[in-house]
Design a protein around this motif. Structure first.
Motif, PDB file in Angstrom:
ATOM      1  N   TYR A  60      13.201   2.483  11.108  1.00 50.09           N
ATOM      2  CA  TYR A  60      12.738   3.732  10.502  1.00 50.09           C
ATOM      3  C   TYR A  60      13.302   4.924  11.251  1.00 50.09           C
ATOM      4  N   ALA A  61      13.264   6.074  10.561  1.00 55.43           N
ATOM      5  CA  ALA A  61      13.616   7.357  11.171  1.00 55.43           C
ATOM      6  C   ALA A  61      12.318   8.108  11.406  1.00 55.43           C
ATOM      7  N   LEU A  85       3.822  13.645  13.213  1.00 56.60           N
ATOM      8  CA  LEU A  85       4.887  12.657  13.381  1.00 56.60           C
ATOM      9  C   LEU A  85       5.168  12.120  11.988  1.00 56.60           C
ATOM     10  N   SER A  86       6.391  12.285  11.540  1.00 52.44           N
ATOM     11  CA  SER A  86       6.788  11.859  10.198  1.00 52.44           C
ATOM     12  C   SER A  86       7.748  10.685  10.315  1.00 52.44           C
ATOM     13  N   ILE A  87       7.443   9.598   9.589  1.00 51.74           N
ATOM     14  CA  ILE A  87       8.242   8.374   9.671  1.00 51.74           C
ATOM     15  C   ILE A  87       8.671   7.948   8.274  1.00 51.74           C
ATOM     16  N   THR A  88       9.961   7.656   8.127  1.00 54.88           N
ATOM     17  CA  THR A  88      10.507   7.163   6.859  1.00 54.88           C
ATOM     18  C   THR A  88      11.209   5.841   7.130  1.00 54.88           C
ATOM     19  N   MET A  89      10.830   4.842   6.348  1.00 60.18           N
ATOM     20  CA  MET A  89      11.380   3.503   6.530  1.00 60.18           C
ATOM     21  C   MET A  89      12.866   3.470   6.136  1.00 60.18           C
ATOM     22  N   LEU A  90      13.652   2.765   6.938  1.00 60.99           N
ATOM     23  CA  LEU A  90      15.065   2.553   6.632  1.00 60.99           C
ATOM     24  C   LEU A  90      15.309   1.133   6.124  1.00 60.99           C
ATOM     25  N   ARG A  91      14.270   0.297   6.179  1.00 67.62           N
ATOM     26  CA  ARG A  91      14.331  -1.073   5.662  1.00 67.62           C
ATOM     27  C   ARG A  91      12.912  -1.474   5.269  1.00 67.62           C
ATOM     28  N   GLY A  92      12.800  -2.516   4.478  1.00 58.88           N
ATOM     29  CA  GLY A  92      11.486  -2.997   4.068  1.00 58.88           C
ATOM     30  C   GLY A  92      10.763  -3.690   5.205  1.00 58.88           C
ATOM     31  N   ILE A  93       9.435  -3.607   5.179  1.00 60.16           N
ATOM     32  CA  ILE A  93       8.616  -4.271   6.190  1.00 60.16           C
ATOM     33  C   ILE A  93       7.261  -4.592   5.581  1.00 60.16           C
ATOM     34  N   ASP A  94       6.678  -5.699   6.013  1.00 57.26           N
ATOM     35  CA  ASP A  94       5.323  -6.046   5.609  1.00 57.26           C
ATOM     36  C   ASP A  94       4.383  -5.013   6.239  1.00 57.26           C
ATOM     37  N   LEU A 135       6.060  -1.838   2.775  1.00 53.82           N
ATOM     38  CA  LEU A 135       6.732  -0.544   2.773  1.00 53.82           C
ATOM     39  C   LEU A 135       8.213  -0.847   2.605  1.00 53.82           C
ATOM     40  N   VAL A 136       8.856  -0.135   1.701  1.00 51.73           N
ATOM     41  CA  VAL A 136      10.279  -0.371   1.439  1.00 51.73           C
ATOM     42  C   VAL A 136      11.080   0.814   1.948  1.00 51.73           C
ATOM     43  N   ALA A 137      12.390   0.636   2.027  1.00 53.19           N
ATOM     44  CA  ALA A 137      13.271   1.719   2.468  1.00 53.19           C
ATOM     45  C   ALA A 137      12.998   2.961   1.619  1.00 53.19           C
ATOM     46  N   GLY A 138      12.782   4.088   2.281  1.00 52.89           N
ATOM     47  CA  GLY A 138      12.468   5.349   1.597  1.00 52.89           C
ATOM     48  C   GLY A 138      10.991   5.686   1.616  1.00 52.89           C
ATOM     49  N   ASP A 139      10.110   4.688   1.784  1.00 53.95           N
ATOM     50  CA  ASP A 139       8.676   4.978   1.911  1.00 53.95           C
ATOM     51  C   ASP A 139       8.429   5.693   3.230  1.00 53.95           C
TER      52      ASP A 139
END
Length: 195
Positions: A60-61, A85-94, A135-139
């Motif tokens: 994530y970023a 703190l803002s986090i955006t997923m770069l890949r999917g995760i459970d 959570l998928v990439a972009g969430d």
């Protein structure tokens, strides 16, 4: 007179270009973090942004927003006013697994004795993420400290339940990324504006 006008025009254009470059978003693997955001009537500055890696994989970023720039974890926690703190997923995760990793990160950095009063909040936190399944990439999700309210967690744009009232809970969350055993040392430095 014309050379003076030309010089003034060039100076003004340089100032406009410099200010627009300063306010350009920071790009972290395609995730844009604005240099400033408005939160509950306060202007927050991007203290730092970076990427959480797990081995060779980008997970994530993250971007940290504060009322003023600081460079130590203690300053982050002690700084008055709202924080994000803002986090955006770069890949999917459970999402349930992410909740467990966050809890483990808090334990690693706070110690079991300090964690004991936060157990009800930890259970709620785990459930909040478990409810989302994946959570998928972009969430994205945010962790916000709002003075007088507490820690507010927002996942995929929706506030998750009641705020966590204890200031210690916000500190425990921040220590996942900025404590003595951070999730990613490089990301810690990036969030603190050291890299």
């Amino acid at each position: 007179m014309k050379p003076l006008l030309k010089t003034l025009s060039l100076v003004l254009m340089s100032m406009v270009l410099a200010s627009s470059a300063w306010s350009a978003p920071v790009d972290v693997y395609g995730v844009k973090f604005d240099e400033q955001v408005e939160m509950r009537g306060s202007n927050l500055l991007l203290n730092g942004a970076g990427t959480r890696f797990k081995g060779p994989f980008k997970v994530y970023a993250a971007g940290l927003y504060l009322g003023k720039k600081v460079s130590t974890p203690d300053e982050v926690v002690a700084l008055p006013g709202p924080k994000r703190l803002s986090i955006t997923m770069l890949r999917g995760i459970d999402a349930a697994e992410l909740g467990k990793l966050l809890t483990r990160g808090m334990e690693d950095n706070m110690g079991k004795a300090a964690m004991a009063p936060l157990i009800p909040g930890l259970i709620r936190l785990g459930q909040m993420f478990a409810d989302h399944k994946n959570l998928v990439a972009g969430d994205s999700f945010t962790v916000e400290w709002i003075p007088g309210t507490g820690t507010v967690l927002t996942v995929k744009g929706k506030v998750q339940g009641e705020p966590f009232k204890e200031p210690e809970f916000f500190k425990a969350l921040m220590w996942i990324w900025m404590g003595p055993v951070p999730a990613d040392w490089k990301l810690k430095d990036q969030l603190l504006g050291l890299k």
